[in-house]
Design a protein around this motif. Sequence first.
Motif, PDB file in Angstrom:
ATOM      1  N   SER B  47       0.837  -1.201   0.000  1.00 23.57           N
ATOM      2  CA  SER B  47       0.000   0.000   0.000  1.00 23.57           C
ATOM      3  C   SER B  47       0.868   1.246   0.000  1.00 23.57           C
ATOM      4  O   SER B  47       2.063   1.192   0.314  1.00 23.57           O
ATOM      5  CB  SER B  47      -0.925   0.032   1.217  1.00 23.57           C
ATOM      6  OG  SER B  47      -0.165   0.230   2.384  1.00 23.57           O
ATOM      7  N   TYR B  48       0.236   2.356  -0.347  1.00 27.31           N
ATOM      8  CA  TYR B  48       0.927   3.640  -0.396  1.00 27.31           C
ATOM      9  C   TYR B  48      -0.026   4.724   0.077  1.00 27.31           C
ATOM     10  O   TYR B  48      -1.175   4.781  -0.358  1.00 27.31           O
ATOM     11  CB  TYR B  48       1.371   3.935  -1.831  1.00 27.31           C
ATOM     12  CG  TYR B  48       2.020   5.278  -2.030  1.00 27.31           C
ATOM     13  CD1 TYR B  48       1.331   6.329  -2.639  1.00 27.31           C
ATOM     14  CD2 TYR B  48       3.323   5.499  -1.620  1.00 27.31           C
ATOM     15  CE1 TYR B  48       1.927   7.556  -2.826  1.00 27.31           C
ATOM     16  CE2 TYR B  48       3.937   6.731  -1.806  1.00 27.31           C
ATOM     17  CZ  TYR B  48       3.233   7.758  -2.412  1.00 27.31           C
ATOM     18  OH  TYR B  48       3.829   8.970  -2.604  1.00 27.31           O
ATOM     19  N   ASN B  49       0.456   5.581   0.974  1.00 29.99           N
ATOM     20  CA  ASN B  49      -0.323   6.734   1.437  1.00 29.99           C
ATOM     21  C   ASN B  49       0.475   8.001   1.204  1.00 29.99           C
ATOM     22  O   ASN B  49       1.609   8.102   1.680  1.00 29.99           O
ATOM     23  CB  ASN B  49      -0.625   6.629   2.941  1.00 29.99           C
ATOM     24  CG  ASN B  49      -1.514   5.460   3.302  1.00 29.99           C
ATOM     25  OD1 ASN B  49      -1.108   4.303   3.222  1.00 29.99           O
ATOM     26  ND2 ASN B  49      -2.724   5.753   3.708  1.00 29.99           N
ATOM     27  N   ARG B  59      -7.971  -7.299   3.083  1.00 24.76           N
ATOM     28  CA  ARG B  59      -7.749  -7.473   4.525  1.00 24.76           C
ATOM     29  C   ARG B  59      -6.738  -6.485   5.086  1.00 24.76           C
ATOM     30  O   ARG B  59      -6.598  -6.354   6.299  1.00 24.76           O
ATOM     31  CB  ARG B  59      -7.256  -8.895   4.805  1.00 24.76           C
ATOM     32  CG  ARG B  59      -8.256  -9.993   4.506  1.00 24.76           C
ATOM     33  CD  ARG B  59      -7.750 -11.351   4.990  1.00 24.76           C
ATOM     34  NE  ARG B  59      -6.553 -11.781   4.300  1.00 24.76           N
ATOM     35  CZ  ARG B  59      -5.367 -11.946   4.882  1.00 24.76           C
ATOM     36  NH1 ARG B  59      -5.220 -11.699   6.172  1.00 24.76           N
ATOM     37  NH2 ARG B  59      -4.335 -12.367   4.187  1.00 24.76           N
ATOM     38  N   PHE B  60      -6.034  -5.806   4.191  1.00 19.86           N
ATOM     39  CA  PHE B  60      -4.987  -4.890   4.647  1.00 19.86           C
ATOM     40  C   PHE B  60      -5.457  -3.441   4.491  1.00 19.86           C
ATOM     41  O   PHE B  60      -6.073  -3.079   3.493  1.00 19.86           O
ATOM     42  CB  PHE B  60      -3.707  -5.081   3.816  1.00 19.86           C
ATOM     43  CG  PHE B  60      -3.037  -6.418   4.005  1.00 19.86           C
ATOM     44  CD1 PHE B  60      -3.519  -7.354   4.901  1.00 19.86           C
ATOM     45  CD2 PHE B  60      -1.908  -6.741   3.267  1.00 19.86           C
ATOM     46  CE1 PHE B  60      -2.891  -8.575   5.068  1.00 19.86           C
ATOM     47  CE2 PHE B  60      -1.271  -7.964   3.430  1.00 19.86           C
ATOM     48  CZ  PHE B  60      -1.759  -8.884   4.320  1.00 19.86           C
ATOM     49  N   TYR B  70       3.393   9.751  11.206  1.00 21.57           N
ATOM     50  CA  TYR B  70       3.043   8.425  11.737  1.00 21.57           C
ATOM     51  C   TYR B  70       2.125   7.715  10.762  1.00 21.57           C
ATOM     52  O   TYR B  70       1.246   8.326  10.136  1.00 21.57           O
ATOM     53  CB  TYR B  70       2.349   8.629  13.088  1.00 21.57           C
ATOM     54  CG  TYR B  70       1.554   7.460  13.600  1.00 21.57           C
ATOM     55  CD1 TYR B  70       0.152   7.483  13.567  1.00 21.57           C
ATOM     56  CD2 TYR B  70       2.183   6.347  14.139  1.00 21.57           C
ATOM     57  CE1 TYR B  70      -0.589   6.415  14.047  1.00 21.57           C
ATOM     58  CE2 TYR B  70       1.446   5.281  14.626  1.00 21.57           C
ATOM     59  CZ  TYR B  70       0.061   5.321  14.584  1.00 21.57           C
ATOM     60  OH  TYR B  70      -0.667   4.270  15.061  1.00 21.57           O
ATOM     61  N   GLY B  71       2.344   6.436  10.647  1.00 20.48           N
ATOM     62  CA  GLY B  71       1.451   5.619   9.855  1.00 20.48           C
ATOM     63  C   GLY B  71       1.351   4.239  10.451  1.00 20.48           C
ATOM     64  O   GLY B  71       2.132   3.866  11.345  1.00 20.48           O
ATOM     65  N   TYR B  72       0.381   3.475  10.004  1.00 18.48           N
ATOM     66  CA  TYR B  72       0.315   2.091  10.435  1.00 18.48           C
ATOM     67  C   TYR B  72      -0.268   1.223   9.339  1.00 18.48           C
ATOM     68  O   TYR B  72      -0.974   1.690   8.447  1.00 18.48           O
ATOM     69  CB  TYR B  72      -0.458   1.929  11.748  1.00 18.48           C
ATOM     70  CG  TYR B  72      -1.943   2.256  11.720  1.00 18.48           C
ATOM     71  CD1 TYR B  72      -2.419   3.398  12.377  1.00 18.48           C
ATOM     72  CD2 TYR B  72      -2.869   1.441  11.080  1.00 18.48           C
ATOM     73  CE1 TYR B  72      -3.771   3.704  12.384  1.00 18.48           C
ATOM     74  CE2 TYR B  72      -4.220   1.748  11.082  1.00 18.48           C
ATOM     75  CZ  TYR B  72      -4.666   2.883  11.741  1.00 18.48           C
ATOM     76  OH  TYR B  72      -6.010   3.194  11.729  1.00 18.48           O
ATOM     77  N   LEU B  73       0.061  -0.048   9.441  1.00 20.47           N
ATOM     78  CA  LEU B  73      -0.502  -1.085   8.585  1.00 20.47           C
ATOM     79  C   LEU B  73      -1.396  -1.945   9.458  1.00 20.47           C
ATOM     80  O   LEU B  73      -0.973  -2.394  10.517  1.00 20.47           O
ATOM     81  CB  LEU B  73       0.601  -1.925   7.959  1.00 20.47           C
ATOM     82  CG  LEU B  73       0.167  -3.063   7.043  1.00 20.47           C
ATOM     83  CD1 LEU B  73      -0.421  -2.505   5.742  1.00 20.47           C
ATOM     84  CD2 LEU B  73       1.348  -3.989   6.720  1.00 20.47           C
TER      85      LEU B  73
END
Lengths: 117, 111
Positions: B47-49, B59-60, B70-73
């Motif tokens: 993924s990319y944000n 599901r991800f 900050y980011g999260y998976l």
Amino acid sequence: DTEVTQTPKHLVMGMTNKKSLKCEQHMGHRAMYWYKQKAKKPPELMFVYSYEKLSINESVPSRFSPECPNSSLLNLHLHALQPEDSALYLCASSQVGRATNMNTEAFFGQGTRLTVV
Amino acid sequence: GQSLEQPSEVTAVEGAIVQINCTYQTSGFYGLSWYQQHDGGAPTFLSYNALDGLEETGRFSSFLSRSDSYGYLLLQELQMKDSASYFCAVRDKANAGKSTFGDGTTLTVKP
């Protein structure tokens, strides 16, 4: 075709040998990368080619010599390597990001596992 | 330069939900990516944000807060095959947009 193909998959070479790693993609990507990855570590960027021109060299020793003959091919020429150069060498490709928010996800090949003896 | 921090290991059970956090320091931030890598395999893009918010792909899911760096998976309905290393990677303007990878989080999914 969403594959990046690397050859060979495994390579054992002596410290006086000259060998080449090869990478090919047919996704029309104009950015191609070489990464080095040691066990249990993240990939470390070595080189970036953009439109077949070397745009980034992360201070890699000259015993590693990249070449981009055309937009689909990327080579890494190896000469006089050291045992500590043994690692997984990953090739990747992506679109060239022009816009700030453009997703230029990288597609990785399966890598060449190199052992220097 | 850039720096990224993510937990080194996470363990969860099948069917559970797990969140892998990533904090970063960089200049001229472009975006945050997540990659999965199984033992002996190649990194695979997940993924990319580039903008704040949540991106969902099956599901991800991945989340980004630019103001918090900050980011999260988020992985839902965990399966045994999700056992792998997960890397966050940040792309920034100071380095011609190239990605720098975090040290990776090893996820172990148990029955």
